[in-house]
Design a protein around this motif. Structure first.
Motif, PDB file in Angstrom:
ATOM      1  N   SER A 119       1.005  -1.252  -0.111  1.00 41.25           N
ATOM      2  CA  SER A 119       0.002  -0.061   0.062  1.00 41.25           C
ATOM      3  C   SER A 119       0.895   1.339  -0.099  1.00 41.25           C
ATOM      4  O   SER A 119       2.167   0.958   0.093  1.00 41.25           O
ATOM      5  CB  SER A 119      -0.931  -0.162   1.157  1.00 41.25           C
ATOM      6  OG  SER A 119      -0.108   0.010   2.511  1.00 41.25           O
ATOM      7  N   ALA A 120       0.363   2.325  -0.260  1.00 41.58           N
ATOM      8  CA  ALA A 120       0.917   3.477  -0.162  1.00 41.58           C
ATOM      9  C   ALA A 120       0.160   4.721   0.643  1.00 41.58           C
ATOM     10  O   ALA A 120      -0.946   4.894   0.327  1.00 41.58           O
ATOM     11  CB  ALA A 120       1.168   4.067  -1.509  1.00 41.58           C
ATOM     12  N   VAL A 121       0.852   5.434   1.378  1.00 35.41           N
ATOM     13  CA  VAL A 121       0.007   6.413   2.315  1.00 35.41           C
ATOM     14  C   VAL A 121       0.729   7.534   2.161  1.00 35.41           C
ATOM     15  O   VAL A 121       1.807   7.606   2.130  1.00 35.41           O
ATOM     16  CB  VAL A 121       0.101   5.674   3.722  1.00 35.41           C
ATOM     17  CG1 VAL A 121      -0.775   6.883   4.694  1.00 35.41           C
ATOM     18  CG2 VAL A 121      -0.706   4.372   3.690  1.00 35.41           C
ATOM     19  N   SER A 122      -0.048   8.733   2.210  1.00 28.26           N
ATOM     20  CA  SER A 122       0.517  10.135   2.160  1.00 28.26           C
ATOM     21  C   SER A 122      -0.684  11.150   2.750  1.00 28.26           C
ATOM     22  O   SER A 122      -1.850  10.669   2.999  1.00 28.26           O
ATOM     23  CB  SER A 122       0.852  10.414   0.894  1.00 28.26           C
ATOM     24  OG  SER A 122      -0.182  10.552  -0.015  1.00 28.26           O
ATOM     25  N   LEU A 123      -0.129  12.204   2.446  1.00 24.13           N
ATOM     26  CA  LEU A 123      -1.132  13.376   2.633  1.00 24.13           C
ATOM     27  C   LEU A 123      -2.347  13.320   1.981  1.00 24.13           C
ATOM     28  O   LEU A 123      -3.598  13.751   2.593  1.00 24.13           O
ATOM     29  CB  LEU A 123      -0.212  14.630   2.530  1.00 24.13           C
ATOM     30  CG  LEU A 123      -1.113  15.993   3.136  1.00 24.13           C
ATOM     31  CD1 LEU A 123      -1.146  16.077   4.653  1.00 24.13           C
ATOM     32  CD2 LEU A 123      -0.402  17.280   2.573  1.00 24.13           C
TER      33      LEU A 123
END
Length: 792
Positions: free
Chosen positions: A517-521
């Motif tokens: 997965s990818a998580v950011s603002l």
């Protein structure tokens, strides 16, 4: 000595043997002084020494290290309850005590600590009045079912399931960011360096052992760079036992070889002195022992034994027609000092070329090992012959040497056939086929970096790897994180253009094989915008209204962007940190950056443990061929300077090239990646292996100068030095093969590779060198060259 022999003696020989008593006293004093410093050396490592500081990825990471504190050097402590779930008074009280204990450990970045009990872990929900939220653990204690039910609801609202809370609700994680340097509690103006060995030991004693012993229903799992290094240091302290085993094995084999207790003890003691000098000098230059340099004393011991055996063998041969032990020692010194010096210089260069690798621990390994082989010049090339000149060799050993000098040796005579005109082509063709086949095999199969999940430096069943496996199985977010740093001008990280580009990066990475997965603002902003619109999934998107975006990111947790809103990291969770996974992920980000980078928006790699691994792999990949090229060039130069013959240089170097190719093929076959722990072995194998070729060719050339044809000259060479070379190869191999039983996997890999290279280098020098000489060396030219020297 006769007047002729005195005149023939070199300056170095006269300097040493005409002042033997001074040499012995000086060596004794130096050994005592350096022994004092060697006793003070301690395990020492740091996060920065283990990474390539000049690599662009690491430069980018260190530039933003204050903003990425929680994504750099950190550990994760998973606290598991075996029976029941986390929503019990028993569990929450234990977790609180562990959290408090960890908070006060030296080196912990307390402001970044995260667990269910820290106020920076919060829950959020959308109500008819707007957003509501607060700390997940909002009570000083959870003593009744009502409070525990409230905790359960808060956890469900927190979005931490799969991150801080296990998917099965049977464990939670404490995230512990660390500081490389931290204030001294007794003097705040002084900074102390984090001691990884001590920190790991405190984790075991104060966290794991204490709480598991108090409550058998609790089990603690710890992963992270600091814990891995601590486990490596703990395991490598057992090298003392392996050193003892190698010492005993070498003693037995040496006594069997020499049949003389005096010469056996002399070789072992001078070699141990070399190790003491090396450790003492490392302490003097300010180095400690890290997980890699801890293996250097083994290598120095092995190289010292190699040269010591040659000296003892030479003195035994000279003793057959020398009146005194002093005369035999001087003759051997005169004959073998230059070849030994050249071989040691080649060894040293094999280590020094490792300085090309921009990693601190490899630099220290290279410097420490170079110091070690340097002191062998004094201990084994000078002190050993001087010692034997006093002690002498037993009459039994001398008589055996005399017997060997006159009797026929069927084994050596058969081996000498490798120099026969009909046999030599077969040997060369076999070597060529093996070399070409292994070259293409290793080129297609060898990989740079780790090939196994977890910590490949440790055994798959090690406590660390079992803990890592537990976290992988029970949490949705991997421990392998690749961080992309998105840079903008101040106050621009939340602009629509920036957020849209980040959204596109997330989408690409989420659809890339190997990415969890990818998580950011952007992830947070979409959730907040959806919440502002009654939780309708249609609104889970980015708004073009800047006020809406600014409001959305205001609820983002710490670490999603910095205080000036000029940095927004994107956390990409990978399935593992295998070489192939890292290469695919970093290539995808670089392609994306090339497409989307503008003057006001830059995507930079990389932070996180996966980013550091990717940078390390890149350095290893770019250094491998350069290191081998530098080693071979220098070895060739040294050989040419010694023998003044290009054919002789080729005969010595080509077997080493073959060994390197076979070694790489073996690594590919065994599934060992080219990495920090294994790359030095290839360079070391070349440096140590050249000893065999130099000693053999120096003796072969001596007999060729006397007018012998190649095959008889090689037979005489084998009679005089072949036994020492064969014994040395077997002795060194047996000494390091014990490493395969080490609890530290990279030490086991190094032991296996060094054993292979010691043996193959020996076989190459004994079989391939004379076969090549059949094609490249003209005995008539060697005789003519010697006659020309005598004439002038």
């Amino acid at each position: 000595m006769s007047q002729f022999e005195n005149e023939d003696a070199t300056f170095m020989e006269r300097l040493v043997f005409n002042n033997r008593l001074f040499v012995v006293v000086a060596f004794t004093v130096i050994t005592l002084v350096l022994g004092y410093f060697a006793a003070q050396i301690r395990p020492d490592t740091s996060f920065t020494k283990m990474i390539p500081l000049e690599h662009p990825y690491i430069v980018n990471m260190l530039e933003h290290q204050d903003d990425l504190a929680s994504l750099g050097n950190s550990i994760r402590i998973a606290v598991e309850i075996k029976e029941g779930d986390i929503f019990t008074t028993e569990y929450m009280e234990t977790l609180k005590r562990i959290n408090d204990e960890v908070f006060f450990l030296p080196g912990v970045n307390r402001s970044g600590l995260r667990s269910l009990w820290t106020p920076n872990v919060r829950w959020t929900e959308v109500t008819e009045y707007g957003f509501d939220g607060g700390p997940v653990a909002n009570r000083p204690a959870y003593l009744n079912d009502e409070d525990l039910e409230e905790l359960r609801v808060n956890v469900l609202k927190s979005g931490e399931i799969g991150r801080l809370v296990a998917n099965n609700f049977k464990s939670t994680i404490i995230e512990v960011p660390l500081q490389e340097f931290y204030p001294n509690p007794e003097d705040q103006s002084e900074l102390l360096r984090l001691d990884y060995g001590d920190f790991s030991q405190q984790l075991e004693e104060k966290i794991r052992d204490q709480f598991q012993n108090e409550n058998p229903n609790i089990e603690v799992h710890i992963v992270g760079f600091a814990k891995k290094v601590g486990d490596l240091i703990e395991g490598l302290t057992a090298v003392v036992a392996f050193f003892g085993i190698a010492f005993v094995i070498t003693f037995v084999l040496l006594f069997w070889f020499t049949r003389c207790i005096r010469s056996t003890v002399a070789v072992l003691m001078t070699t141990v002195i070399a190790v003491i000098w090396q450790l003492g000098l490392m302490r003097l230059v300010g180095f400690g022992l890290d997980p890699y340099s801890m293996l250097v004393p083994f290598l120095i011991f092995a190289i010292g034994i190699s040269h010591g055996v040659q000296k003892i063998n030479g003195i035994a041969l000279q003793s057959s027609d020398a009146d005194t032990a002093l005369l035999a020692a001087r003759r051997t010194f005169r004959q073998l000092f230059l070849p030994g010096m050249i071989a040691i210089l080649a060894d040293a260069v094999g280590f020094i070329t490792l300085l090309v690798i921009d990693i601190g621990v490899i630099h220290e390994l290279a410097i420490g090992a170079s110091i070690g082989v340097g002191v062998i010049v004094f201990t084994n090339l000078i002190m050993l012959p001087v010692t034997i000149s006093y002690l002498g060799i037993s009459k039994k050993a001398v008589a055996r040497s005399k017997e060997d000098a006159v009797r026929d040796h069927p084994f050596w005579r058969k081996m000498a056939y490798v120099a026969h005109p009909k046999v030599a082509p077969i040997v060369v063709i076999v070597a060529l086929v093996a070399g070409v086949g292994c070259f293409f095999y290793q080129k297609a199969n060898i990989q740079v970096g780790d090939l196994d999940p977890g910590a490949p430096e440790l055994r798959p069943d090690s406590r660390y790897n079992l803990d890592n496996d537990f976290i992988i199985r029970n949490y949705s977010t991997s421990s392998d994180i690749l961080v992309v740093m998105v840079e903008t001008p101040p106050e621009m990280c939340s602009s629509y253009e920036t957020m849209e580009a980040i959204d596109q990066l997330e989408w690409r990475m989420n659809n890339l094989p190997g990415v969890q997965s990818a998580v950011s603002l952007v992830t947070v902003a979409k959730q907040v915008i959806m919440g502002n619109n009654e939780g309708n999934l249609k609104w889970q998107t980015l708004s073009r209204n800047q006020d809406n975006l600014n409001n959305a990111i205001s609820r983002a947790p710490d670490g999603m962007f910095n205080a000036s809103c000029s940095l927004a990291p994107v956390m990409i969770y990978l399935n593992d940190h295998k070489a192939e996974t890292l290469k695919r992920a970093t290539a995808a980000v670089e392609d994306f950056a090339e497409e989307y980078n503008t003057e006001n928006l830059t995507f930079k790699l990389a932070a996180g443990n996966a980013g550091i691994e990717a940078a390390t792999n890149d350095v290893i990949s770019s250094s491998e061929l350069l290191i081998l090229a530098l080693v071979y060039i220098w070895v060739a130069v040294m050989c040419y300077a010694t023998f003044r013959s290009l054919p002789a240089t080729i005969c010595i170097v080509l077997p080493l090239v073959l060994t390197s190719v076979l070694g790489n093929a073996l690594m590919a076959f065994l599934g060992i990646g080219m990495k920090v722990a294994t790359l030095p072995v290839i360079a070391l194998g070349v440096g140590v292996g050249v000893d065999y070729g130099i000693y053999i060719y120096s003796r072969l050339e001596t007999f060729l100068r006397q007018g012998m044809p190649l095959q008889p000259a090689y037979y005489e060479t084998l009679r005089s030095t072949g036994r020492a070379v064969l014994f040395t190869g077997l002795c060194l191999a047996i000494g390091v093969v014990t490493w395969v039983f080490s609890a530290i996997k990279f030490q086991a890999d190094m032991g296996l590779m060094l054993t292979f290279m010691f043996l193959v280098n020996m076989i190459g020098a004994l079989l391939l060198l004379p076969a090549l000489a059949r094609f490249l060396i003209d005995p008539a030219k060697v005789r003519a060259k010697e006659a020309s020297k005598l004439t002038h």
